[in-house]
Enzyme design. Structure first.
Site: not given
Lengths: 409, 80
Positions: B34-35
């Site tokens: 996940l960014d």
């Protein structure tokens, strides 16, 4: 100046996924139009469109990529992948990556995302708006996503000229290859604007056919009973390479993109100039650029939207360019109007016409119009010797673009 | 409550293509793929699930799933 050739075709749209399936459907006279399923059309005056109903983004992208892209972008990525596969790139890039560009545009980009997230903003407040709205709606997201997927680090941008976008993309990309600023460019357009706001807005302009009970018969370019275009969605991407580079790598050269002409009516934001001056200029410029005489052209792939105005003006413009007009057909009769993707998808059809020496028909042609008196290849395809083809695209805003393709012996 | 929140977060993370087996208190969101944009999106899903408000400032020091669980327990617990 280097010659520019087409080595790959990628098409996704209402008639299927892939250029072969789409071309076959065209020759069979099929229509991609039907009732709109992408949203509830209760209360809408227009309830038909040509949806890319068998498009499966999962065949081209993983779940994360799909989540991070609007449908127009998914269509663009799919078309680009199909194009490089068709060009025999075999999962690699047969060029210096810095010398491979992507020029893929759209008319309205992620309109679906914009509409859905505006509902979120209105109904649930600003803190609930997705952080992905901007990357999903921005038109340049499509060429960006294509570049990320394929690792292409050359010039990359998105032209925008409404329904002329696909043709402008190809024309501008060809110039890049021609002048040596790129060795190869993936070029085309993508659109997915079958949304409530888009249908309501185009309908409010009176641009769309209201033949809701007969969707397959609604797109009838040049026919006397035409009453507007049928909105379609899809994408077209072509691989352009320099002739020398294509030869060197042993590519299957499909055709030469020999000429490009572009002009502006500077007349009205949505109506074509009734004199057709801009359309004539674009066609003449494309022929001159390709060093073709009008008599060399064996087929015109018309813009042919099925609006009363366009088809009349385009007919008279073609007559002004050609002393004896070659056969003209509008594949929008089958596909509907792919907006920004139209010029690219129709460029692919133009290449297919050259490759197969077959002219795709204008379907739904039953009642001639006194103002539209050319040979429109009515209803059935035709075998015909074709050495050169031009493809017209005209966009709201007065944009005109014309591409000239030539067979490569 | 921490256990319950962990189960819920595991459920929500599945929407980000994270397998349940990958989820632990020490797992960083970065390691889970996940960014920062994904973390914002996840926080909105958590807000909806628990009826709480998570501010940008609450996310400042959130690096791991455990950090997120603590934020949720703090807010949901205070509300209960």
């Amino acid at each position: 100046m280097r010659r520019v050739v087409v080595t790959g075709l990628g098409v996704v749209g209402p008639l299927g996924t892939g250029v072969e399936a789409t071309w076959q459907a065209l020759l069979e006279g099929r229509s991609g139009a039907g009732p709109i399923t992408r949203f509830d059309t209760e209360g809408f005056g227009v309830r038909i469109a040509a949806e890319a109903s068998d498009f499966d983004p999962g065949a081209f992208m993983d779940a994360r990529e799909i989540r991070r892209s609007d449908r127009f972008c998914q269509l663009a990525v799919a078309a680009a992948q199909l194009a490089v596969d068709d060009a025999g790139w075999n999962g690699s890039v047969p060029f210096d990556r810095d010398r491979v560009g992507v020029v893929v545009g759209s008319g309205v980009g992620g309109l679906e995302t914009m509409e859905q997230q505006h509902d979120v903003l209105r109904d649930r407040g600003p803190s609930k708006v997705s952080p992905f709205v901007i990357p999903l709606l921005m038109i340049n997201g499509a060429p960006g996503a294509i570049a990320m997927r394929l690792g292409l680090t050359g010039p990359n941008y998105a032209p925008v000229s409404a329904c002329a976008t696909g043709a402008h993309s190809l024309g501008e990309a060809a110039r890049m290859v021609r002048d040596g600023s790129a060795d190869a460019v993936l070029a085309g357009g993508a659109e997915s604007a079958i949304t409530p706001l888009s249908i309501a807005a185009f309908s409010a302009m009176g641009a769309l056919s209201r033949r809701n009970d007969e969707p397959a018969a609604a797109s009838r370019p040049f026919d006397s009973d035409r009453d507007g275009f049928v909105m379609a969605e899809g994408a077209g991407v072509l691989v352009l390479e320099s002739y020398e580079a294509a030869e060197r790598r042993g590519a299957n050269i499909l055709a030469e993109l020999a000429g490009y002409g572009a002009s502006c009516d500077a007349f009205h934001l949505t109506q074509p100039d009734p004199n057709g001056t801009g359309a004539v200029a674009a066609m003449k410029m494309a022929l001159e650029d390709a060093k073709l005489n009008p008599g060399d052209v064996g087929y015109v792939n018309a813009h042919g939207t099925s609006t009363p105005f366009n088809d009349r003006v385009e007919t008279s413009a073609i007559k002004a360019v050609f002393a004896e007009a070659p056969p003209v057909s509008s594949t929008k009769s089958s596909t509907g109007h792919l907006l920004a993707a139209a010029g690219a998808v129709e460029a692919a059809f133009s290449v297919m016409a050259l490759r197969t020496q077959t002219l795709p028909p204008t379907i739904n042609y039953s009642t001639p119009d006194a103002d539209c008196d050319l040979d429109y290849v009515p209803n059935t395809p035709r075998s015909s010797r074709v050495d050169a083809v031009i493809s017209n695209s005209f966009g709201f805003g007065g944009h005109n673009a014309c591409l000239a393709f030539r067979a490569v012996p | 409550m921490e256990q319950e929140v962990m189960v819920k977060l595991t459920e929500l993370l599945a929407q980000f293509q994270v397998e349940p087996g990958q989820v632990s208190g020490d797992a960083t969101f970065e390691a889970l793929g996940l960014d920062s944009l994904d973390v914002v999106e996840l926080s909105v899903k958590i807000e909806d699930a628990y009826g709480i408000d998570i501010e940008e400032s609450d996310l400042k020091d959130v690096q791991t799933v455990g950090d997120a669980v603590r934020v949720v327990v703090g807010k949901a617990g205070a509300r209960a």
